[in-house]
Design an enzyme around this catalytic site. Sequence first.
Site, short mmCIF file in Angstrom:
data_model
loop_
_atom_site.label_atom_id
_atom_site.label_comp_id
_atom_site.label_asym_id
_atom_site.label_seq_id
_atom_site.Cartn_x
_atom_site.Cartn_y
_atom_site.Cartn_z
CE LYS A 206 2.73 -2.33 -4.64
NZ LYS A 206 2.42 -2.08 -3.22
CD GLN B 55 0.11 -8.99 -2.99
OE1 GLN B 55 0.87 -9.52 -3.77
NE2 GLN B 55 -1.17 -8.94 -3.20
CG ASP C 18 -1.74 -1.26 1.36
OD1 ASP C 18 -2.37 -1.65 0.36
OD2 ASP C 18 -1.71 -1.88 2.43
CD GLU C 19 4.77 -0.53 -0.23
OE1 GLU C 19 3.96 -0.78 -1.15
OE2 GLU C 19 5.42 -1.41 0.35
N GLY D 174 -4.49 -4.02 -4.25
CA GLY D 174 -5.39 -2.93 -4.61
C GLY D 174 -4.59 -1.69 -4.86
CG HIS D 175 -2.28 -0.99 -7.65
ND1 HIS D 175 -1.34 -1.15 -6.67
CD2 HIS D 175 -2.04 -1.96 -8.55
CE1 HIS D 175 -0.57 -2.16 -6.97
NE2 HIS D 175 -0.98 -2.68 -8.11
CB THR E 184 -7.74 -10.83 0.64
OG1 THR E 184 -7.10 -11.66 -0.32
CG2 THR E 184 -6.87 -9.63 0.92
NE ARG F 209 4.25 -29.97 -10.02
CZ ARG F 209 5.23 -30.87 -9.97
NH1 ARG F 209 5.97 -31.08 -11.03
NH2 ARG F 209 5.52 -31.50 -8.86
CG ASP G 232 0.64 14.18 1.83
OD1 ASP G 232 1.38 13.35 1.28
OD2 ASP G 232 -0.58 13.99 2.01
P1 GDP Z 1 -0.48 0.50 -3.86
O1 GDP Z 1 -1.17 -0.81 -3.71
O2 GDP Z 1 0.96 0.44 -3.46
O3 GDP Z 1 -0.68 1.11 -5.21
O4 GDP Z 1 -1.12 1.50 -2.82
P2 GDP Z 1 -2.67 1.84 -2.59
O5 GDP Z 1 -3.24 2.39 -3.82
O6 GDP Z 1 -3.36 0.71 -1.94
O7 GDP Z 1 -2.56 2.92 -1.44
C1 GDP Z 1 -1.98 4.10 -1.59
C2 GDP Z 1 -2.99 5.17 -1.20
O8 GDP Z 1 -2.30 6.35 -0.93
C3 GDP Z 1 -3.96 5.50 -2.30
O9 GDP Z 1 -5.20 5.82 -1.74
C4 GDP Z 1 -3.34 6.70 -2.97
O10 GDP Z 1 -4.28 7.55 -3.58
C5 GDP Z 1 -2.71 7.39 -1.81
N1 GDP Z 1 -1.48 8.12 -2.09
C6 GDP Z 1 -0.48 7.78 -2.97
N2 GDP Z 1 0.52 8.68 -2.89
C7 GDP Z 1 0.15 9.59 -1.93
C8 GDP Z 1 0.80 10.74 -1.36
O11 GDP Z 1 1.90 11.11 -1.70
N3 GDP Z 1 0.10 11.39 -0.36
C9 GDP Z 1 -1.13 11.01 0.06
N4 GDP Z 1 -1.73 11.68 1.04
N5 GDP Z 1 -1.75 9.92 -0.45
C10 GDP Z 1 -1.11 9.23 -1.42
#
Ligand code: GDP
Length: 450
Positions: A16, A240, A13-14, A40-41, A128, A142, A349
């Site tokens: 990506k 992940q 959840d970084e 989930g992205h 999950t 296999r 932020d």
């Molecule tokens: P992923 O699986 O690594 O793509 O991460 P997720 O999408 O699950 O979670 C990242 C969350 O952080 C999402 O809701 C993004 O919109 C949000 N996000 C990404 N970059 C930033 C940032 O620089 N600042 C903030 N506040 N939110 C961010």
Amino acid sequence: MPGIVIAGAQWGDEGKGKVTDLLAERASVIVRYQGGNNAGHTIVRGNDEFKFNLIPSGILHSEKKSVIGNGVVLDPRMLLGEIDGLRRRGVDVANLRISANAHLIMPYHVLLDTAGEAKLGKLSIGTTRRGIGPCYADKASRLGIRVQDLLDEKILRKKIKAAVEVKQQALRELSVQRRKLRKDADRTQDEPPDPRIDLHAMTEEYVSYGHRLEPYIADTARLCWDALDAGETVIFEGAQATMLDLDHGTYPFVTSSNPIAGAACVGAGVGPTDITEVWGIAKAYTTRVGAGPFPTELDDDIGRRLQDRGHEFGTTTGRQRRCGWMDLVALRYAARLNAMSSLVITKLDVLSGIDPIKAAVRYRSSEGAVFNEFPYHQSIVHSATPEYEELPGFEMGIEDVRSESDLPSEARDYLRFIEDFVGVPVRLVGVGPDRDQVVWIGEPAAAQAA
Ligand code: GDP
């Protein structure tokens, strides 16, 4: 012929998805190389928010190929739902390609995943429950059913039958459990089979998925070779993250595949020398979903503040993410393991207004031993106490900052501290969820590709 891997450097959840979306500008192909619809992205573009579980984040660039690689396990029902959802929102998915060698999640995988977790009780991994682990297990045994099998009803039926036969015992136990739950003792003799694991119904259902998915099924490894050989950029997108890697993460509290950069080769079908850059993505703090060790976890006001301000709830499950300080011991381990060439720090932020900012620089075991490097023994990771470096925080909101020089000096010092400790240059910083809310450190990647 740049091959760029984007890998999570922490526990997932970084952000990506957003980084892939940004770097995709310089690519012609974007490939997901592992995982399933447990990832989930989220990508925010102005007022539009897109959530993806299976489809690569590159899909928003409709002129580029978005590939689900052979290393992914896919639930066709979920995938079709995602395709329909995108179409309804006007996203063109004609350039989606699915590897014929990717494995399919079957209804019995979902049942076995749920039952397995329930059986483990307190020791459950926190999956999950979408059948991903049992699907990868079948692949290794296999017994797996692949995307290409959808295209031949006879073979599909044969393979499902063989797989279900091997699982009879486990599935029987499941139906006994179900009956117990329903307290329906009188009907134990002639209970009809669970419709979800009825051979005929399952085959029919999957054949119909095959008809719909056929236009997207392709030899995706060749597609990557063609692009790389033509000097185009291919992005390999992990799901992940490193600390959840099946081999190198905090086993058994890990995912059932390999998110690290090295796995991009296997999961997409390219060679190690096809990879020219590895971008590791980390938040400015740390989060983790589900069970397992998390040395810098905070169970206090700062932890709750990170959770609130960072909206730390999972894209896929809505589960609350555990939050804590930046763990540089784990991040340095991830940097080496992935041989990272660039680091992205997202969500900087979220730290504004927190003073001081802390970052773990070593662990101490319960016996008092000091660990400067990530310990290989799980018991030590479980009981490790982090020792922190304190850095001055910054008061100012940075959501509108777009250049490095406009960042508060404390924020720049924090980034430099991370970069020096980990030994990888920070190239991009996230200052908000929107794709424009970024600060490039040095040249933007798109400019460099030109
Ligand atoms: P992923 O699986 O690594 O793509 O991460 P997720 O999408 O699950 O979670 C990242 C969350 O952080 C999402 O809701 C993004 O919109 C949000 N996000 C990404 N970059 C930033 C940032 O620089 N600042 C903030 N506040 N939110 C961010």
